[in-house]
Scaffold this motif. Sequence first.
Motif, mmCIF file in Angstrom:
data_model
loop_
_atom_site.group_PDB
_atom_site.id
_atom_site.type_symbol
_atom_site.label_atom_id
_atom_site.label_comp_id
_atom_site.label_asym_id
_atom_site.label_seq_id
_atom_site.Cartn_x
_atom_site.Cartn_y
_atom_site.Cartn_z
ATOM 1 N N GLN A 1 31.060 -9.283 -7.089
ATOM 2 C CA GLN A 1 31.984 -8.522 -7.927
ATOM 3 C C GLN A 1 31.976 -9.018 -9.372
ATOM 4 O O GLN A 1 32.068 -8.206 -10.299
ATOM 5 C CB GLN A 1 33.385 -8.557 -7.332
ATOM 6 C CG GLN A 1 33.435 -7.766 -6.037
ATOM 7 C CD GLN A 1 34.797 -7.698 -5.424
ATOM 8 O OE1 GLN A 1 35.546 -8.668 -5.413
ATOM 9 N NE2 GLN A 1 35.139 -6.540 -4.890
ATOM 10 N N VAL A 2 31.842 -10.311 -9.570
ATOM 11 C CA VAL A 2 31.749 -10.838 -10.939
ATOM 12 C C VAL A 2 30.475 -10.330 -11.599
ATOM 13 O O VAL A 2 30.496 -9.826 -12.725
ATOM 14 C CB VAL A 2 31.808 -12.382 -10.950
ATOM 15 C CG1 VAL A 2 31.429 -12.939 -12.325
ATOM 16 C CG2 VAL A 2 33.198 -12.885 -10.559
ATOM 17 N N ARG A 3 29.350 -10.457 -10.902
ATOM 18 C CA ARG A 3 28.074 -10.037 -11.510
ATOM 19 C C ARG A 3 28.074 -8.538 -11.803
ATOM 20 O O ARG A 3 27.626 -8.117 -12.885
ATOM 21 C CB ARG A 3 26.895 -10.404 -10.590
ATOM 22 C CG ARG A 3 25.557 -10.054 -11.194
ATOM 23 C CD ARG A 3 25.303 -10.814 -12.485
ATOM 24 N NE ARG A 3 24.090 -10.362 -13.134
ATOM 25 C CZ ARG A 3 23.995 -10.087 -14.435
ATOM 26 N NH1 ARG A 3 25.019 -10.261 -15.232
ATOM 27 N NH2 ARG A 3 22.846 -9.678 -14.940
ATOM 28 N N THR A 4 28.569 -7.734 -10.905
ATOM 29 C CA THR A 4 28.614 -6.295 -11.124
ATOM 30 C C THR A 4 29.514 -5.967 -12.318
ATOM 31 O O THR A 4 29.160 -5.141 -13.162
ATOM 32 C CB THR A 4 29.097 -5.572 -9.858
ATOM 33 O OG1 THR A 4 28.192 -5.878 -8.784
ATOM 34 C CG2 THR A 4 29.163 -4.069 -10.044
ATOM 35 N N SER A 5 30.642 -6.630 -12.411
ATOM 36 C CA SER A 5 31.563 -6.393 -13.525
ATOM 37 C C SER A 5 30.951 -6.818 -14.852
ATOM 38 O O SER A 5 31.194 -6.183 -15.884
ATOM 39 C CB SER A 5 32.884 -7.118 -13.277
ATOM 40 O OG SER A 5 33.501 -6.609 -12.102
ATOM 41 N N GLN A 6 30.136 -7.881 -14.839
ATOM 42 C CA GLN A 6 29.414 -8.273 -16.052
ATOM 43 C C GLN A 6 28.466 -7.159 -16.473
ATOM 44 O O GLN A 6 28.418 -6.774 -17.647
ATOM 45 C CB GLN A 6 28.614 -9.559 -15.814
ATOM 46 C CG GLN A 6 29.453 -10.787 -15.677
ATOM 47 C CD GLN A 6 28.634 -11.994 -15.213
ATOM 48 O OE1 GLN A 6 27.576 -11.865 -14.597
ATOM 49 N NE2 GLN A 6 29.152 -13.180 -15.499
ATOM 50 N N LEU A 7 27.701 -6.648 -15.529
ATOM 51 C CA LEU A 7 26.725 -5.593 -15.837
ATOM 52 C C LEU A 7 27.394 -4.329 -16.368
ATOM 53 O O LEU A 7 26.850 -3.659 -17.244
ATOM 54 C CB LEU A 7 25.896 -5.258 -14.594
ATOM 55 C CG LEU A 7 24.958 -6.349 -14.108
ATOM 56 C CD1 LEU A 7 24.381 -5.979 -12.754
ATOM 57 C CD2 LEU A 7 23.860 -6.605 -15.117
ATOM 58 N N ASN A 8 28.559 -4.009 -15.824
ATOM 59 C CA ASN A 8 29.257 -2.787 -16.211
ATOM 60 C C ASN A 8 30.169 -2.972 -17.421
ATOM 61 O O ASN A 8 30.763 -2.003 -17.888
ATOM 62 C CB ASN A 8 30.073 -2.248 -15.034
ATOM 63 C CG ASN A 8 29.199 -1.628 -13.974
ATOM 64 O OD1 ASN A 8 28.165 -1.041 -14.264
ATOM 65 N ND2 ASN A 8 29.615 -1.750 -12.722
ATOM 66 N N ALA B 1 22.979 -6.141 -5.476
ATOM 67 C CA ALA B 1 24.104 -5.671 -6.300
ATOM 68 C C ALA B 1 23.623 -5.164 -7.651
ATOM 69 O O ALA B 1 24.088 -4.120 -8.135
ATOM 70 C CB ALA B 1 25.124 -6.786 -6.490
ATOM 71 N N GLU B 2 22.667 -5.859 -8.261
ATOM 72 C CA GLU B 2 22.147 -5.431 -9.559
ATOM 73 C C GLU B 2 21.419 -4.092 -9.453
ATOM 74 O O GLU B 2 21.592 -3.222 -10.299
ATOM 75 C CB GLU B 2 21.234 -6.494 -10.163
ATOM 76 C CG GLU B 2 22.002 -7.683 -10.686
ATOM 77 C CD GLU B 2 21.173 -8.631 -11.525
ATOM 78 O OE1 GLU B 2 19.974 -8.364 -11.778
ATOM 79 O OE2 GLU B 2 21.739 -9.666 -11.934
ATOM 80 N N GLU B 3 20.623 -3.910 -8.409
ATOM 81 C CA GLU B 3 19.892 -2.642 -8.287
ATOM 82 C C GLU B 3 20.821 -1.487 -7.924
ATOM 83 O O GLU B 3 20.604 -0.368 -8.373
ATOM 84 C CB GLU B 3 18.732 -2.776 -7.302
ATOM 85 C CG GLU B 3 17.608 -3.585 -7.909
ATOM 86 C CD GLU B 3 16.246 -3.325 -7.297
ATOM 87 O OE1 GLU B 3 16.105 -2.477 -6.397
ATOM 88 O OE2 GLU B 3 15.304 -4.005 -7.747
ATOM 89 N N ILE B 4 21.851 -1.752 -7.148
ATOM 90 C CA ILE B 4 22.825 -0.700 -6.849
ATOM 91 C C ILE B 4 23.583 -0.327 -8.123
ATOM 92 O O ILE B 4 23.822 0.850 -8.389
ATOM 93 C CB ILE B 4 23.784 -1.129 -5.722
ATOM 94 C CG1 ILE B 4 23.034 -1.173 -4.377
ATOM 95 C CG2 ILE B 4 25.005 -0.207 -5.646
ATOM 96 C CD1 ILE B 4 23.819 -1.766 -3.237
ATOM 97 N N THR B 5 23.926 -1.318 -8.928
ATOM 98 C CA THR B 5 24.653 -1.068 -10.170
ATOM 99 C C THR B 5 23.795 -0.329 -11.185
ATOM 100 O O THR B 5 24.250 0.596 -11.846
ATOM 101 C CB THR B 5 25.165 -2.395 -10.762
ATOM 102 O OG1 THR B 5 26.030 -2.996 -9.788
ATOM 103 C CG2 THR B 5 25.912 -2.185 -12.063
ATOM 104 N N ARG B 6 22.529 -0.703 -11.272
ATOM 105 C CA ARG B 6 21.590 -0.062 -12.211
ATOM 106 C C ARG B 6 20.774 0.993 -11.467
ATOM 107 O O ARG B 6 19.568 1.055 -11.608
ATOM 108 C CB ARG B 6 20.643 -1.114 -12.787
ATOM 109 C CG ARG B 6 21.328 -2.165 -13.601
ATOM 110 C CD ARG B 6 20.314 -3.208 -14.011
ATOM 111 N NE ARG B 6 20.885 -4.174 -14.919
ATOM 112 C CZ ARG B 6 20.541 -5.444 -14.941
ATOM 113 N NH1 ARG B 6 19.618 -5.915 -14.108
ATOM 114 N NH2 ARG B 6 21.095 -6.263 -15.801
#
Length: 164
Positions: A55-62, A110-115
């Motif tokens: 959740q932290v990494r996804t929130s950083q990306l977004n 998580a990164e590939e789902i986010t991007r």
Amino acid sequence: MTTNESARTAPTTDAAEAPARLDHARTAPKVFRAMIALDAAAREGLDPALVELVQVRTSQLNGCAYCLDMHVKDARKAGETDERIYLLPVWQEAPAGVYSERERAALALAEEITRIHGGVSDAVYARAAAHFAEAELAQLISVCFTINAWNRINVATRKTPGAA
């Protein structure tokens, strides 16, 4: 770029100074309650510290300051160290042993789902599937789409970090 082009593409208000737009929980209470239930269901059976890393990494990306603030605090409560939190933006370059292979597989997914623009590659999916049982993988994917939804709600409404 000309001055006129710059003026058209530049935001008119600094996001850090912009007021919140609306209280989503108050104005869409059924959606908010459904999101809370979805979030709780997505976490079931997963290590809370792993969920917080994702959740932290996804929130950083977004670029979601509200979720980033909340999940860094939650990660610390779950036992995460400052070093691991600080290194999340560059987790792929972090020294061996900072993140387990299981955590690295979860972060890559998580990164590939986010991007999502290119989809989730077979290699990243296979890597995650090698570290998570099928039910866990389904839960992890659920955590990823849930935090992405929360990020989008909070960015769109300019939810203030630290606000309840």
